[in-house]
Design a protein around this motif. Structure first.
Motif, PDB file in Angstrom:
ATOM      1  N   PHE B  25       0.859  -1.193   0.000  1.00 16.46           N
ATOM      2  CA  PHE B  25       0.000   0.000   0.000  1.00 16.46           C
ATOM      3  C   PHE B  25       0.884   1.228   0.000  1.00 16.46           C
ATOM      4  O   PHE B  25       2.108   1.133   0.168  1.00 16.46           O
ATOM      5  N   LEU B  33      -3.890   6.772   7.695  1.00 13.50           N
ATOM      6  CA  LEU B  33      -4.301   5.416   7.358  1.00 13.50           C
ATOM      7  C   LEU B  33      -4.556   4.628   8.644  1.00 13.50           C
ATOM      8  O   LEU B  33      -3.692   4.547   9.507  1.00 13.50           O
ATOM      9  N   ARG B 203      -8.467   6.833   5.553  1.00  9.98           N
ATOM     10  CA  ARG B 203      -8.447   5.572   4.819  1.00  9.98           C
ATOM     11  C   ARG B 203      -8.300   4.439   5.811  1.00  9.98           C
ATOM     12  O   ARG B 203      -7.706   4.620   6.867  1.00  9.98           O
ATOM     13  N   ILE B 205      -7.322   0.217   6.212  1.00  8.27           N
ATOM     14  CA  ILE B 205      -6.880  -1.061   5.651  1.00  8.27           C
ATOM     15  C   ILE B 205      -7.216  -2.131   6.673  1.00  8.27           C
ATOM     16  O   ILE B 205      -6.913  -1.973   7.857  1.00  8.27           O
ATOM     17  N   VAL B 212      -3.809  -8.106   3.276  1.00  9.54           N
ATOM     18  CA  VAL B 212      -4.702  -6.956   3.194  1.00  9.54           C
ATOM     19  C   VAL B 212      -6.024  -7.424   2.606  1.00  9.54           C
ATOM     20  O   VAL B 212      -6.069  -7.987   1.512  1.00  9.54           O
ATOM     21  N   ASP B 215      -8.872  -2.083   1.404  1.00 11.56           N
ATOM     22  CA  ASP B 215      -8.148  -0.818   1.433  1.00 11.56           C
ATOM     23  C   ASP B 215      -9.116   0.212   0.877  1.00 11.56           C
ATOM     24  O   ASP B 215      -9.331   0.285  -0.319  1.00 11.56           O
ATOM     25  N   ASP B 216      -9.743   0.974   1.779  1.00 10.93           N
ATOM     26  CA  ASP B 216     -10.826   1.849   1.337  1.00 10.93           C
ATOM     27  C   ASP B 216     -10.998   3.010   2.317  1.00 10.93           C
ATOM     28  O   ASP B 216     -10.390   3.018   3.377  1.00 10.93           O
TER      29      ASP B 216
END
Lengths: 244, 313
Positions: B25, B33, B203, B205, B212, B215-216
């Motif tokens: 990522f 994140l 964001r 993860i 993973v 991832d959004d």
């Protein structure tokens, strides 16, 4: 260099942040004195030298040095500070050397504080101060070698107690490997070459040569080599074990 | 957006166990994140590799263009790291500890003082500066760890469970701090508190079993919930049976009576991807029901998290 020095300062200061430093120094001085006067017959020998004082150093170090070295890495691993420490912008060499030099300097401070012995013999007679200086250097180097062994072993465990016991055992082996205790084990079945090799690794042999006033560069090189090897092993072991 | 943290195919094996499996990522400036996952999912191991504490079995992390494997010292200069549990040297005082970190990071004299003062102010540490770290409460220990991570004003912050063990006020403070810092930095925080992701992350993860899974953004993450866009309807008169009428609405797949701290209500669940609030309000108006409360649910992160991680396990 700068980083090594900063680590060195932090580590050395951390010895004095706890009672450990003072207890260590007091016990070292008391025991060094006791051995020299009562077992070594410091006065009754009628000789103005410090041999009865120095000859017990390997045995003192055997017990006291592991107490200094046990915390070097075991404590960092136990408290998790190793993760902070090794993610600072420092190299592994700087980390290992900074810690080692701090412990060694501390041992050096304890050793320097034995100066009243030196003053005493100089008042009572006229000793060979060259031999005494050499003995101090030899003792300091030997302490460094013990510390380097202990530092490497301290990287193997999170438990300071285990580090202490294992270091004391390994140091005992190195101390006496030339003496009859170990040699009688291997005598009879091992080839003579091995016996000589074992005897060569004895701290006692090398140190006794130095305090008798026989200054042989090879004895000094021996201790320095032990330190260099153990410090290298220390770095490798920290890298290997830090994640556990 | 320029990526400050690039994680490329990070893999870590401990003997036969693969703790982290091909994690990739990137995090850019201004992003926060959230690193989510059950315990043992590989969050901390991934962070340890990003910060250069552990060497990856495969892959690498690149910090501000510097490869953590090839140029570890340069890369580490750009990272502030709060390890799991916020360890600190127990015998040192926060002021001694911060002074040490400042020096080893290359700051001296007035510059070091200024940076320590700023870090202390940001983490409100002033009252405990001269107490040994071992005597500090969990909350203060964590703040010492945060102060240490912020000291050199790094471009990249890696915080492993920054609010773990803090009381609600302290949590709020730490989240505010992260939000304040966010625009200038690339931040990764690990947590298993899902509200935290909502509160501070741009964001999320989800990682489980070392991989993973998602991832959004937290919003879209919640939208994966079955309950996304469902309508929670609470009537003032509990005797009314609204269920049958609600079920007849187009796009409604289920009506669940629920009872929680707020009282009894109906949860009207739509077909996936549909919004039904208009239909529900129309019905309420025509039927003349006395409404006590009406709102659209976003979907709960918890549910999605459980769904996803359970599937992976």
């Amino acid at each position: 260099m700068r980083s090594t020095f900063i680590i060195f300062q932090r580590e050395l200061a951390s010895y004095f942040a706890t009672p450990l430093a003072y207890i260590f120094i007091v016990i070292f001085l008391v025991m060094a004195g006791t051995f020299a006067f009562f077992i070594g017959n410091f006065f009754n020998r009628g000789q103005a030298d410090l041999q009865p004082f120095f000859q017990f150093h390997p045995w003192l170090y055997l017990v006291l040095i592991p107490a200094l070295s046990m915390r070097l890495w075991a404590e960092e691993r136990k408290t998790g500070t190793i993760e902070l420490f090794l993610t600072l912008p420092i190299s592994m060499t700087q980390a290992v050397l900074g810690k080692f030099f701090a412990a060694w300097a501390f041992a050096g401070i304890a050793l320097i504080l034995t100066f009243p012995f030196w003053i005493t013999v100089n008042i009572l007679g006229s000793p060979d101060n060259g031999v005494i200086l050499a003995s101090y250097i030899g003792s300091f180097l030997m302490a460094g070698a013990y510390l380097a062994i202990g530092g490497a072993l301290s990287a193997l465990t999170k438990s300071q107690i285990i580090a202490f016991v294992v270091t004391a055992a390994v140091c005992f082996f190195f101390t006496v490997s030339g003496s009859s205790i170990v040699l009688s084990f291997v005598n009879g079945w091992a080839p003579q070459g091995l016996l000589n090799d074992l005897a060569f690794f004895s701290f006692l042999t090398h140190f006794n040569a130095i305090i008798r006033g026989v200054i042989d560069l090879r004895d000094l090189v021996f201790f320095i080599s032990v330190m260099a090897f153990c410090l290298f092993a220390n770095a490798v072991l920290v890298d290997l074990k830090k994640a556990d | 957006m320029e990526a400050k943290i690039e994680v490329r195919h990070l893999t870590k094996r401990f003997g036969p166990i693969t703790a982290v499996n091909d994690v990739t990522f990137a995090v850019g400036r201004g992003e926060v994140l959230g690193f989510l996952g059950p315990n043992g999912a590989g969050k901390s191991t991934t962070m340890k590799m990003i910060t250069g504490f552990l060497a990856p079995t495969r892959g690498t992390a690149v910090i501000c263009g510097l490869d953590m494997i090839d140029q570890p010292l340069e890369a580490k200069r750009h990272v502030g790291y709060l390890p799991e549990g916020a360890p600190g040297y127990p015998d040192m005082t926060p002021s001694g500890f911060l002074a040490f970190v400042a020096r080893i990071r290359g700051f001296d004299g007035a510059e070091a003082k200024r940076r320590i003062a700023l870090a202390v102010e940001r983490t409100t540490l002033a009252s405990v500066l001269e107490q040994p770290i071992e005597t500090l409460s969990k909350g203060f220990k964590r703040r010492v760890g945060l102060a240490q991570a912020l000291l050199h004003d790094p471009e990249v912050l890696i915080l492993d469970e920054p609010t773990d063990g803090l009381d609600p006020n302290q949590k709020h403070e730490v989240r505010n701090l992260i939000t304040t810092l966010a625009p200038e930095k690339a931040i990764v925080i690990s947590t298993h508190i899902l509200e935290e992701v909502d509160a501070v992350c741009s964001r999320a993860i989800v990682i489980a079993g070392g991989r993973v899974l998602i991832d959004d953004t937290p919003g879209r993450f919640a939208a994966r919930s079955r309950l996304h866009n469902s309508v929670r309807l609470m009537l003032a008169d509990p005797a009314i049976d609204a269920r049958t009428a609600l079920l007849r609405l187009p796009g409604v797949v289920a009506v669940e009576p629920i009872e929680d701290g707020e009282g009894r209500a109906f949860l009207v669940v739509p077909q996936e991807g549909r919004a039904i609030i208009a239909e529900v309000t129309d019905l309420v108006r025509t039927a003349g029901w006395p409404v006590a409360a009406l709102r659209v649910e976003r979907g709960r992160l918890d549910d999605v998290f459980r769904d996803i991680t359970a599937k992976a396990a």
